[in-house]
Design a protein around this motif. Structure first.
Motif, PDB file in Angstrom:
ATOM      1  N   ALA A 143      38.391  58.612  99.383  1.00  0.00           N
ATOM      2  CA  ALA A 143      36.961  58.266  99.342  1.00  0.00           C
ATOM      3  C   ALA A 143      36.625  57.204 100.386  1.00  0.00           C
ATOM      4  O   ALA A 143      37.390  56.253 100.581  1.00  0.00           O
ATOM      5  N   GLY A 144      35.482  57.390 101.058  1.00  0.00           N
ATOM      6  CA  GLY A 144      35.025  56.404 102.045  1.00  0.00           C
ATOM      7  C   GLY A 144      34.148  55.354 101.380  1.00  0.00           C
ATOM      8  O   GLY A 144      33.912  55.387 100.157  1.00  0.00           O
ATOM      9  N   SER A 145      33.618  54.449 102.193  1.00  0.00           N
ATOM     10  CA  SER A 145      32.811  53.335 101.655  1.00  0.00           C
ATOM     11  C   SER A 145      31.580  53.840 100.918  1.00  0.00           C
ATOM     12  O   SER A 145      31.234  53.353  99.840  1.00  0.00           O
ATOM     13  N   MET A 146      30.917  54.832 101.544  1.00  0.00           N
ATOM     14  CA  MET A 146      29.692  55.344 100.929  1.00  0.00           C
ATOM     15  C   MET A 146      29.998  56.041  99.603  1.00  0.00           C
ATOM     16  O   MET A 146      29.257  55.893  98.627  1.00  0.00           O
ATOM     17  N   ALA A 147      31.091  56.773  99.580  1.00  0.00           N
ATOM     18  CA  ALA A 147      31.480  57.458  98.336  1.00  0.00           C
ATOM     19  C   ALA A 147      31.820  56.441  97.255  1.00  0.00           C
ATOM     20  O   ALA A 147      31.466  56.622  96.078  1.00  0.00           O
ATOM     21  N   LEU A 148      32.496  55.364  97.639  1.00  0.00           N
ATOM     22  CA  LEU A 148      32.826  54.324  96.657  1.00  0.00           C
ATOM     23  C   LEU A 148      31.551  53.731  96.061  1.00  0.00           C
ATOM     24  O   LEU A 148      31.454  53.483  94.859  1.00  0.00           O
ATOM     25  N   LEU A 149      30.560  53.533  96.944  1.00  0.00           N
ATOM     26  CA  LEU A 149      29.300  52.929  96.486  1.00  0.00           C
ATOM     27  C   LEU A 149      28.548  53.864  95.545  1.00  0.00           C
ATOM     28  O   LEU A 149      28.100  53.453  94.473  1.00  0.00           O
ATOM     29  N   THR A 150      28.412  55.130  95.996  1.00  0.00           N
ATOM     30  CA  THR A 150      27.557  56.049  95.238  1.00  0.00           C
ATOM     31  C   THR A 150      28.257  56.676  94.035  1.00  0.00           C
ATOM     32  O   THR A 150      27.614  57.060  93.065  1.00  0.00           O
ATOM     33  N   LYS A 151      29.566  56.801  94.107  1.00  0.00           N
ATOM     34  CA  LYS A 151      30.278  57.480  93.016  1.00  0.00           C
ATOM     35  C   LYS A 151      30.883  56.510  91.998  1.00  0.00           C
ATOM     36  O   LYS A 151      31.149  56.899  90.862  1.00  0.00           O
ATOM     37  N   ILE A 152      31.127  55.289  92.414  1.00  0.00           N
ATOM     38  CA  ILE A 152      31.745  54.333  91.471  1.00  0.00           C
ATOM     39  C   ILE A 152      30.828  53.138  91.199  1.00  0.00           C
ATOM     40  O   ILE A 152      30.446  52.873  90.055  1.00  0.00           O
TER      41      ILE A 152
END
Lengths: 312, 451
Positions: A213-222
């Motif tokens: 997971a990238g930074s954006m995925a970490l933000l939006t998914k977690i």
């Protein structure tokens, strides 16, 4: 000594401890609860019967008029204008403090950030300044003749946006007080979101990173999903704060110019303490109470108050 | 089931909200140690038992200091009387009194601001003292004060011994620099406006953020369009004999609008408050402003600090073309602070005795000296100033008219100004604005004096 497990033993041991804990909790909470009941809940409830009377001047003779005060609200143009202004203020400040509060929380939560405590302190500082001081300070800063900010606006050749100054028209006046309100309270919401970020288990991020997971995925998914309870709390506070805003606006604009920043609370104050129609003012307060309560309930249902698992 | 952390969070938030919402409540009025029935007909100073009076005053810090010193003197001579002095900002006085009344708290003596006088009488807060006081003889212009502390033939207040005047001030240093003279008519206003605008200087510092600033114009114009009869016309209007839609008011507002059409007040006047206007004026960034003699100390300080940039000048209002022949420009007068007895006082005799003392010649003079002006109607007051500007102002003061907002009361005058601001903004015509004020007056006519 090892205590053998067993339901009856557990019950015997936990019941007294639990009772004591609850007693201590009750004792510790009692002063706050008493103060809330005496100074908040009782006056609020006492407002309801007052709203059913027509009276002018505290302590003078009153006439029972049923729900007429509430009927008058519907045809009161000033009330409708105050309601519109309040909703506008609520929308602008809610978006502003939550977006900026979250952004600042994410920034100061960056592990590699140097001087984190400094930034947190600077961003939180306006919260501890009294609203009165904030309002006076910004009134000076924005004054078109002696303020520090208008020359900067002029230097940037942006003064065409504000031909009448910051309070020259209804929209700019309302935006100005909204922005000052955001400036004052964004630090508080940053702390709320920071607390939320700290409650998220770092193992979740580690696991997601292992999965690519990238930074954006970490933000939006977690991050954002696990911040839901904190968003709910923030929205509740914003709704309450937005509907009850008074001091900042009263000091900065007095509800003017020509009622362009009149909110429900400044209008209520005008009705209660300038026109001395306490029955009508009480109806206004009850309206604010009901709307605030309904909005609070609605957003609680929407967001829920589930805490992230593992979070404390 | 809601998890415990959520409950904790919710509880914490509710307590925070409760704590944040809690404002410092004023301490309750101290209880009277012993309360006695008034000694009818006997001077309170001779009362045998202890008497506790509550004195609620709408005064600034300097006024509080003066009154507290006077109270100390009074209590020294009357050891049986204790006075609980509760001071509050002028703007909040009416609310304070209403709140105390609502809670059944004791009140005896009030120091009230003239603007609130009409509203207080209409709310039944002030005691009718027509037959209880007779010390108007002390004041030189007897009828002047009599007229303005009486409503419908009943007397409710006595003056603290000082009045204030209100007119236009100009920056003499700035005017000299650009070869200007204080305008005496609206041709002059246009000339001053054109010259100062061309120099990047604001012609008129109008604090328009809080609408009442427009009294800076309308006070003077109604006096002129009524042929120097502002007092009577305003009373007739409040009483419904001369409606706001009458020509005298239409002419008045049309004349006031001349300041606007001359581009004298600038586009950003709605963003300026009184502090900002005063600061801009004293800093040489504005040519003219409107204020009262209470601003003398501030302006004299500014003059001392920067004599090249600022020199205080007072000027009469320019004459309206709409004014009848023979009309003179005059300054507006605020009769000023007054003492009243609270209608529900249980110690009226003692309160009147204290009121008599506070409004005495000697105490009135203290007010005058403390406010750095020589403006007083007290016949025994000395003249502490040699400043020619102030002496000139005193001459005008003697010929002034009482400001219309004082006669209308806050409630009606607020509406009056709201509607005028809409006219200035171009949102309605003069006729429409005045029609709205008249409709409002009719809607609250039961609360207004009939004069």
């Amino acid at each position: 000594m090892v205590t053998p497990p067993g339901p009856s033993t557990d019950a015997r041991r936990t019941r007294p401890r639990s009772w004591r804990r609850h007693a201590v909790t009750a004792v510790l909470l009692a002063p706050a609860v008493v103060l809330l009941v005496v100074f908040k809940i009782y006056p609020l409830l006492a407002t309801i019967p007052v709203s059913l009377f027509d009276s002018r001047g505290f302590g003078t003779a009153v006439t029972f008029i049923g729900l007429n005060n509430y009927g008058d609200l519907l045809s009161d143009e000033m009330f409708q204008r105050a309601l519109q202004n309040t909703v506008l203020f609520l929308i602008v400040t809610t978006i502003g403090v939550n977006a900026l509060g979250l952004l600042f929380a994410l920034l100061v939560n960056t592990p590699k950030l140097k001087g984190r405590a400094f930034f947190q302190t600077v961003l939180f500082l306006p919260v501890v300044i009294s609203t009165t001081a904030t309002a006076v300070l910004w009134s000076f800063l924005l004054d078109p003749n002696i303020g520090l900010i208008p020359p900067i606006i002029k230097f940037l050749r942006l003064d065409f946006l504000l031909p009448g100054g910051f309070y020259g028209d209804p929209l700019s006046a309302m935006l100005t007080v909204s922005i000052v309100s955001i400036w004052q309270s964004v630090g508080f919401f940053m702390i709320v979101y920071l607390a939320g970020l700290h409650s998220i288990d770092s193992e979740l991020y580690d696991a997601a990173k292992v999965d690519g997971a990238g930074s954006m995925a970490l933000l939006t998914k977690i991050t954002l999903p696990l911040l839901r309870p904190f968003v709910a709390v923030s929205l509740t506070l914003c709704i309450i704060g937005g509907f009850t805003v008074f001091d900042l606006i009263y000091i900065m604009t007095g509800g003017g110019p020509v009622h362009s920043t009149e909110t429900l609370m400044t209008y209520m104050y005008f009705v209660a303490f300038k026109q001395f129609q306490e029955g009508y003012a009480s109806a206004l307060i009850v309206f604010i109470l009901v709307v605030t309560g309904l909005l609070g309930l609605a957003q609680q249902r929407k967001f829920g108050v589930q805490m992230p698992k593992g979070g404390r | 089931m809601v998890p415990r952390p959520a409950i904790t969070l919710g509880l914490a938030v509710s307590l925070i909200v409760g704590a944040c919402g809690a404002s410092a409540s004023p301490a309750p009025a101290s209880q009277a140690p012993v309360s006695q029935a008034p000694v009818s007909g006997a001077p309170a100073s001779q009362a045998a038992g202890p008497v506790h009076l509550v004195f609620v005053a709408g005064l600034g810090s300097s006024g509080q200091a003066i009154v507290q010193a006077q109270l100390a003197t009074y209590q020294q001579a009357h050891p049986n009387v204790t006075v609980d002095f509760q001071a509050v900002d002028e703007a909040n006085l009416l609310q304070k009194i209403q709140t105390l009344k609502g809670s059944g708290s004791q009140m005896d003596l009030l120091s009230i601001n003239g603007d609130a006088f009409v509203d207080m009488v209409s709310l039944g807060l002030l005691m009718d003292i027509t037959d209880k006081v007779n010390f108007y003889d002390r004041f030189k212009q007897d009828t002047f004060y009599k007229n303005y502390y009486e409503i419908n033939g009943k007397r409710y207040s006595v003056p603290a011994g000082i009045g204030y005047y209100f007119t236009y001030f100009y920056n003499q240093a700035l005017f000299d620099k650009y070869g200007l003279k204080p305008p005496t008519d609206f041709t002059g206003v246009q000339q001053v406006s054109d010259t100062l605008n061309a120099q990047g200087v604001l012609p008129f510092a109008l604090p328009g953020k809080f609408n009442l600033a427009f009294s800076d114009f309308t006070h003077f114009t109604i006096d002129q369009t009524s042929g120097n009869n502002a007092d009577q016309v305003t009373r007739d209007t409040v009483a419904g004999r001369t409606p706001f839609t009458d020509k005298v008011w239409v002419d008045s507002w049309n004349c006031a609008m001349r300041w606007v059409t001359a581009n004298a007040i600038g586009k950003n006047y709605l963003s300026v408050d009184q502090t900002g206007a005063d600061a801009a004026f004293a800093a040489g960034k504005a040519g003219i402003t409107a204020t009262g003699n209470w601003s003398f100390p501030t302006y004299l300080d500014a003059q001392k600090a920067n004599p090249d940039q600022f020199k205080m000048g007072v000027m009469l209002p320019p004459l309206c073309p709409e004014a009848a022949a023979g009309t003179k420009p005059r300054v507006a007068i605020f009769p000023g602070n007054a003492y009243s007895v609270y209608a529900g006082s249980q110690h009226a005799t003692e309160a009147i005795d204290l009121m008599d003392f506070l409004s005495s010649d000697a105490n009135a003079e203290q007010w005058m000296k403390a406010s750095s002006t020589n403006l007083t109607e007290n016949v025994n007051a000395s003249n502490p100033t040699t400043d020619p500007t102030q002496i000139q102002a005193e001459q005008w003061f003697d010929q002034g008219f009482v400001s219309p907002d004082w006669i209308m009361g806050i409630t009606l005058f607020t509406k009056f100004q709201d509607e005028f601001v809409k006219v200035v903004q171009g949102k309605q015509s003069v006729d429409q604005g005045l029609a709205n004020v008249e409709a409002y007056r009719v809607s609250i006519k039961d609360q207004l004096p009939t004069y």
